[in-house]
Design a protein around this motif. Structure first.
Motif, PDB file in Angstrom:
ATOM      1  N   ARG A 106       1.063  -0.971  -0.231  1.00 63.35           N
ATOM      2  CA  ARG A 106       0.160  -0.143  -0.142  1.00 63.35           C
ATOM      3  C   ARG A 106       0.789   1.365  -0.032  1.00 63.35           C
ATOM      4  O   ARG A 106       1.630   1.699   1.056  1.00 63.35           O
ATOM      5  CB  ARG A 106      -0.887   0.057   1.330  1.00 63.35           C
ATOM      6  N   CYS A 107       0.591   2.052  -1.185  1.00 59.81           N
ATOM      7  CA  CYS A 107       1.714   2.884  -1.329  1.00 59.81           C
ATOM      8  C   CYS A 107       1.273   4.363  -1.111  1.00 59.81           C
ATOM      9  O   CYS A 107       0.517   4.549  -2.059  1.00 59.81           O
ATOM     10  CB  CYS A 107       2.443   2.743  -2.701  1.00 59.81           C
ATOM     11  N   PRO A 108       1.812   5.433  -0.632  1.00 58.78           N
ATOM     12  CA  PRO A 108       1.380   6.685  -0.570  1.00 58.78           C
ATOM     13  C   PRO A 108       1.932   7.492  -1.673  1.00 58.78           C
ATOM     14  O   PRO A 108       1.286   8.496  -2.089  1.00 58.78           O
ATOM     15  CB  PRO A 108       2.011   7.108   0.806  1.00 58.78           C
ATOM     16  N   MET A 109       3.035   7.172  -2.225  1.00 59.15           N
ATOM     17  CA  MET A 109       3.927   7.937  -3.023  1.00 59.15           C
ATOM     18  C   MET A 109       3.323   7.970  -4.349  1.00 59.15           C
ATOM     19  O   MET A 109       3.141   9.012  -5.026  1.00 59.15           O
ATOM     20  CB  MET A 109       5.321   7.356  -3.060  1.00 59.15           C
ATOM     21  N   CYS A 110       2.337   6.988  -4.689  1.00 58.59           N
ATOM     22  CA  CYS A 110       1.858   7.045  -6.160  1.00 58.59           C
ATOM     23  C   CYS A 110       0.193   6.809  -6.093  1.00 58.59           C
ATOM     24  O   CYS A 110      -0.452   6.542  -6.831  1.00 58.59           O
ATOM     25  CB  CYS A 110       2.308   5.698  -7.130  1.00 58.59           C
ATOM     26  N   TRP A 111      -0.165   7.306  -4.677  1.00 55.73           N
ATOM     27  CA  TRP A 111      -1.678   7.074  -4.536  1.00 55.73           C
ATOM     28  C   TRP A 111      -2.424   7.628  -5.250  1.00 55.73           C
ATOM     29  O   TRP A 111      -2.315   8.872  -5.725  1.00 55.73           O
ATOM     30  CB  TRP A 111      -2.009   7.436  -3.083  1.00 55.73           C
TER      31      TRP A 111
ATOM     32  N   CYS B 187       5.691  -0.205 -10.228  1.00 50.79           N
ATOM     33  CA  CYS B 187       4.932   0.581  -9.262  1.00 50.79           C
ATOM     34  C   CYS B 187       3.387   0.517  -9.609  1.00 50.79           C
ATOM     35  O   CYS B 187       2.969   0.162 -10.703  1.00 50.79           O
ATOM     36  CB  CYS B 187       5.450   2.043  -9.947  1.00 50.79           C
ATOM     37  N   ILE B 188       2.701   0.828  -8.521  1.00 47.89           N
ATOM     38  CA  ILE B 188       1.250   0.672  -8.680  1.00 47.89           C
ATOM     39  C   ILE B 188       0.618   1.653  -9.448  1.00 47.89           C
ATOM     40  O   ILE B 188      -0.198   1.177 -10.272  1.00 47.89           O
ATOM     41  CB  ILE B 188       0.594   0.664  -7.226  1.00 47.89           C
ATOM     42  N   ALA B 189       1.398   2.556  -9.716  1.00 47.11           N
ATOM     43  CA  ALA B 189       1.088   3.687 -10.731  1.00 47.11           C
ATOM     44  C   ALA B 189       1.104   3.163 -12.155  1.00 47.11           C
ATOM     45  O   ALA B 189       0.204   3.701 -13.074  1.00 47.11           O
ATOM     46  CB  ALA B 189       1.579   4.790 -10.585  1.00 47.11           C
TER      47      ALA B 189
HETATM   48 ZN   LIG Z   1       4.275   3.351  -6.118  1.00 45.33          ZN
END
Ligand SMILES: [Zn+2]
Length: 203
Positions: A147-152, A188-190
């Motif tokens: 769970r990633c804030p950077m690419c939220w 990356c989730i993004a």
């Molecule tokens: Zn990310």
């Protein structure tokens, strides 16, 4: 905004103070306007570990940097902010970090790095809503961000989570007493990946 997940206030603050070191006060004001977060101008979050800095803010600040300075500039900034966050977190959690360093004293360099990464994964999971875990294979350690804030809420065609690269650079440098490792975000989730993956080359 859902504002469901948070970083500690202090981490949000460090992102903004390191931005200010690079851009100056006016530059940060422009950045925050572009990030659609004008209420943070001259009004940084307080210096405490309460979970009060929404993931959306982290992501929007990274995106605004991307828009102002392009991919390369955003990488440089995020890496530096990540290194600074690490240094800052270490002084805050001196005793826990000391305990980790004691544990790392025994064993090979590879074992020390593994122990150090696992320590930081636990630390991230405990004090923020970011979720990470550590895996490894023959050639790499893998820092996996569930769970990633950077690419939220972002979409991108390259990895955008360079803040984590900075933190990992500083963390592996600390755990190895000064060694440098090649650290590369590969998923990356993004980009549509299920999880963010950052590879750290084994020596
Ligand atoms: Zn990310």
């Amino acid at each position: 905004m859902s504002e469901e997940y948070f970083y500690p206030n202090r981490w949000g603050r460090v992102v903004l103070t390191s931005a200010e070191e690079i851009l100056g006060e006016k530059g940060v004001a422009a950045l925050l306007n572009l990030a659609r977060l004008p209420h943070l101008i001259g009004n940084y979050p307080p210096d405490n570990m309460e979970k009060g800095f929404p993931f959306e803010y982290v992501s929007q600040i990274q995106r605004a940097f991307w828009e102002m300075y392009g991919s390369r500039g955003a990488q440089v900034f995020a890496t530096r902010a990540g290194e600074q966050s690490f240094a800052d977190g270490l002084s805050q959690f001196g005793k826990v970090a000391q305990a980790a360093q004691m544990a790392m004293r025994i064993g090979s360099l590879q074992q020390r790095i593994k122990v150090g990464l696992e320590f930081f994964a636990k630390f991230f999971n405990a004090v923020s809503d970011q979720k990470v875990r550590v895996e490894e294979d023959e050639t790499h350690w893998k820092w996996i961000i569930e769970r990633c804030p950077m690419c939220w809420g972002r979409t991108a065609n390259e990895p955008v989570c360079h803040l984590a690269v900075g933190v990992l650079k500083a963390a592996t440098g600390w755990a190895s007493e000064g060694e440098r490792f090649r650290i590369k975000p590969v998923e990356c989730i993004a980009m549509g990946a299920k999880e963010g993956v950052i590879l750290i080359d084994k020596p």
